[in-house]
Design a protein around this motif. Structure first.
Motif, PDB file in Angstrom:
ATOM      1  N   LEU A 178       5.129  -4.340  -1.688  1.00  0.00           N
ATOM      2  CA  LEU A 178       4.909  -3.755  -0.526  1.00  0.00           C
ATOM      3  C   LEU A 178       5.562  -4.319   0.117  1.00  0.00           C
ATOM      4  CD1 LEU A 178       1.929  -1.515  -0.715  1.00  0.00           C
ATOM      5  CD2 LEU A 178       4.111  -0.100  -1.281  1.00  0.00           C
ATOM      6  N   THR A 179       5.602  -5.633   0.558  1.00  0.00           N
ATOM      7  CA  THR A 179       5.724  -6.480   1.943  1.00  0.00           C
ATOM      8  C   THR A 179       7.169  -7.552   1.988  1.00  0.00           C
ATOM      9  OG1 THR A 179       4.860  -8.141   1.979  1.00  0.00           O
ATOM     10  CG2 THR A 179       3.770  -6.730   2.795  1.00  0.00           C
ATOM     11  N   ARG A 180       7.800  -7.333   0.456  1.00  0.00           N
ATOM     12  CA  ARG A 180       8.222  -8.265   0.498  1.00  0.00           C
ATOM     13  C   ARG A 180       9.507  -8.025  -0.386  1.00  0.00           C
ATOM     14  NH1 ARG A 180       6.341 -13.624  -2.387  1.00  0.00           N
ATOM     15  NH2 ARG A 180       8.054 -13.863  -2.106  1.00  0.00           N
ATOM     16  N   SER A 181       9.638  -6.641  -1.222  1.00  0.00           N
ATOM     17  CA  SER A 181      10.593  -6.488  -2.434  1.00  0.00           C
ATOM     18  C   SER A 181      11.385  -5.507  -1.776  1.00  0.00           C
ATOM     19  CB  SER A 181       9.791  -5.871  -3.624  1.00  0.00           C
ATOM     20  OG  SER A 181       9.326  -7.526  -4.446  1.00  0.00           O
ATOM     21  N   GLU A 182      12.793  -4.978  -2.370  1.00  0.00           N
ATOM     22  CA  GLU A 182      12.975  -4.246  -1.886  1.00  0.00           C
ATOM     23  C   GLU A 182      12.514  -2.681  -2.180  1.00  0.00           C
ATOM     24  OE1 GLU A 182      17.580  -2.868  -1.706  1.00  0.00           O
ATOM     25  OE2 GLU A 182      17.276  -4.606  -1.650  1.00  0.00           O
ATOM     26  N   LEU A 183      12.557  -1.896  -1.942  1.00  0.00           N
ATOM     27  CA  LEU A 183      11.829  -0.455  -2.196  1.00  0.00           C
ATOM     28  C   LEU A 183      12.969  -0.010  -2.697  1.00  0.00           C
ATOM     29  CD1 LEU A 183       9.136  -0.079  -0.525  1.00  0.00           C
ATOM     30  CD2 LEU A 183       8.743  -1.301  -2.666  1.00  0.00           C
ATOM     31  N   SER A 212       8.894   5.534   4.240  1.00  0.00           N
ATOM     32  CA  SER A 212       9.697   6.072   4.921  1.00  0.00           C
ATOM     33  C   SER A 212       9.504   4.995   6.112  1.00  0.00           C
ATOM     34  CB  SER A 212       9.407   7.394   4.737  1.00  0.00           C
ATOM     35  OG  SER A 212       9.190   8.042   4.144  1.00  0.00           O
ATOM     36  N   PHE A 213       8.709   3.754   6.711  1.00  0.00           N
ATOM     37  CA  PHE A 213       8.202   3.431   7.369  1.00  0.00           C
ATOM     38  C   PHE A 213       9.739   1.959   7.621  1.00  0.00           C
ATOM     39  CE2 PHE A 213       4.361   5.812   8.608  1.00  0.00           C
ATOM     40  CZ  PHE A 213       4.346   5.130   9.542  1.00  0.00           C
ATOM     41  N   ARG A 214       9.356   1.596   6.266  1.00  0.00           N
ATOM     42  CA  ARG A 214      10.612   0.760   6.165  1.00  0.00           C
ATOM     43  C   ARG A 214      12.349   0.658   6.206  1.00  0.00           C
ATOM     44  NH1 ARG A 214       8.648  -3.415   1.518  1.00  0.00           N
ATOM     45  NH2 ARG A 214      11.084  -4.224   2.382  1.00  0.00           N
ATOM     46  N   LEU A 215      12.067   2.123   6.515  1.00  0.00           N
ATOM     47  CA  LEU A 215      13.672   2.448   7.048  1.00  0.00           C
ATOM     48  C   LEU A 215      13.317   2.072   8.091  1.00  0.00           C
ATOM     49  CD1 LEU A 215      14.337   5.765   4.163  1.00  0.00           C
ATOM     50  CD2 LEU A 215      14.830   3.214   4.094  1.00  0.00           C
ATOM     51  N   GLU A 216      12.687   2.877   8.999  1.00  0.00           N
ATOM     52  CA  GLU A 216      13.107   3.118  10.801  1.00  0.00           C
ATOM     53  C   GLU A 216      12.340   1.709  11.256  1.00  0.00           C
ATOM     54  OE1 GLU A 216      10.797   6.320  11.151  1.00  0.00           O
ATOM     55  OE2 GLU A 216      11.223   7.947   9.971  1.00  0.00           O
ATOM     56  N   THR A 217      11.496   1.213  10.917  1.00  0.00           N
ATOM     57  CA  THR A 217      10.920   0.027  11.643  1.00  0.00           C
ATOM     58  C   THR A 217      10.896  -0.952  10.273  1.00  0.00           C
ATOM     59  OG1 THR A 217       9.224  -0.597  13.042  1.00  0.00           O
ATOM     60  CG2 THR A 217       8.229   0.892  11.497  1.00  0.00           C
ATOM     61  N   GLU A 218      10.150  -2.543  11.109  1.00  0.00           N
ATOM     62  CA  GLU A 218      10.050  -3.571  10.499  1.00  0.00           C
ATOM     63  C   GLU A 218       8.578  -3.763   9.914  1.00  0.00           C
ATOM     64  OE1 GLU A 218       9.735  -8.449  11.056  1.00  0.00           O
ATOM     65  OE2 GLU A 218      10.855  -7.628  13.343  1.00  0.00           O
ATOM     66  N   LEU A 219       8.293  -3.760   9.035  1.00  0.00           N
ATOM     67  CA  LEU A 219       6.846  -4.686   8.303  1.00  0.00           C
ATOM     68  C   LEU A 219       5.738  -5.430   9.090  1.00  0.00           C
ATOM     69  CD1 LEU A 219       5.260  -3.133   6.466  1.00  0.00           C
ATOM     70  CD2 LEU A 219       5.045  -4.498   5.246  1.00  0.00           C
ATOM     71  N   ASN A 220       4.837  -4.493  10.121  1.00  0.00           N
ATOM     72  CA  ASN A 220       3.540  -5.757  10.852  1.00  0.00           C
ATOM     73  C   ASN A 220       2.695  -4.514  11.035  1.00  0.00           C
ATOM     74  OD1 ASN A 220       4.197  -3.622  12.422  1.00  0.00           O
ATOM     75  ND2 ASN A 220       5.473  -4.745  13.838  1.00  0.00           N
TER      76      ASN A 220
END
Length: 321
Positions: free
Chosen positions: A240-245, A260-268
């Motif tokens: 979820l945090t490192r691989s490309e989904l 959906s979230f990772r398309l719009e914003t950086e994971l934090n």
């Protein structure tokens, strides 16, 4: 027999006198717990109603969505409406003359003539009863929502057919906690989780009943099961945090939300918090309150326990007569 009747009568009179002069619960102050475990003490009067408490708490803690919060009473034993241990208080219920009076009577039946009652025996907890957001959430409100979502997961209210979603949610919660513990410079570095690092902390992120089911098993089997859970959480974390989904591989609700979230914003930490809440709020028993409803038929009255948030969406037969 007459002696027994006289003794019982004397005891009842004594209890009545003691109740009037020495109430077990404060008549001047009210303690209200939040979902993060903290509590707030507020003044209590004869006219204090449920809506007054919710309004006071929302103003005190800067919570925008007052209409989505409710006040619940929690007992450490079944006793509300026969066999329930939690109840949503109606907005117009008087706390002193109705709620606290019921507590006094129940406490004396359960604990007898005592000076104090365990603080966990009867509690008032304010929690969100719906997943609606009429207004933007404040930082404190989002924190309380996360704590409530985590409690729903650990207490078994969050149910799902695919258990991989629970490991994904645990991974998101772990990522949030790790990110919040890092400095700004450290947050720029990529987080990598390895097997065995968080084995001792898994009980903070996985359902409590999973661990309870292991209590009667052999030590070796317990350890083996925990290690398996650890491997799955680590796998979820790194995926979820490192691989490309890829969209076609994201078939569970959690994966769809993360994609959906990772398309719009950086994971934090903030993003993982919102994703965790977003998934848990979709479960039928989460962010809801329990009610007892009566369904009438020609032959009998069927009592059902309804979980509503904010409209009925899960009904379970409770008892019938």
């Amino acid at each position: 027999m007459q002696v027994c009747d006289e003794w019982i009568s004397t005891l009842q009179t004594t209890l009545s006198i003691l109740y009037q002069k020495s109430p077990l619960f404060s008549q001047d102050f009210l303690r209200v717990y939040m979902m993060d475990g903290t509590f707030t003490t507020m003044p209590l009067t004869e006219t204090t109603k449920t809506r007054d408490v919710v309004k006071f708490m929302c103003k005190k803690h800067t919570l925008n969505n007052e209409s989505e919060f409710g006040l619940l009473e929690l007992w450490d034993h079944p006793g509300i409406n026969g066999n329930m241990s939690e109840r949503k208080l109606p907005n117009d219920e008087l706390l002193l003359d109705q709620t606290m009076l019921t507590w006094e009577q129940a406490a004396r039946k359960r604990f007898g003539i005592v000076n104090t009652v365990p603080h966990t025996a009867f509690k008032l907890v304010m929690r969100k009863l719906s997943s609606l957001l009429p207004q933007a959430r404040t930082k404190k409100e989002q924190h309380l929502e996360f704590c409530q979502a985590m409690a729903d997961l650990k207490d078994g209210r969050f149910t799902v057919e695919d258990k991989s979603e629970i490991f994904d949610l645990a991974a998101l919660a772990i990522f949030k906690d790790l990110q919040e513990g890092l400095s700004e410079a450290e947050q720029e570095e990529e987080l990598v989780l390895e097997e065995g690092q968080l084995t001792a902390q898994l009980h903070h992120y996985l359902p409590s009943y999973w661990f309870k089911a292991l209590e009667n098993k052999k030590s070796s089997m317990r350890q083996q099961q925990i290690e398996e859970w650890d491997r799955k959480v680590v796998q979820s974390f790194n995926e979820l945090t490192r691989s490309e989904l890829r969209e076609d591989e994201c078939i569970t609700e959690v994966r769809k939300i993360v994609y959906s979230f990772r398309l719009e914003t950086e994971l934090n930490a903030l993003a993982s918090t919102r994703m965790f809440i977003e998934r848990v709020r979709l479960a039928p028993l989460c962010f809801s309150a329990q009610y007892i409803a009566e369904m009438w038929s020609v032959d009998k009255i069927l009592k059902v326990r309804a979980s509503c948030a904010p409209s009925p969406r899960h009904l379970t037969p409770q008892s019938s007569r």
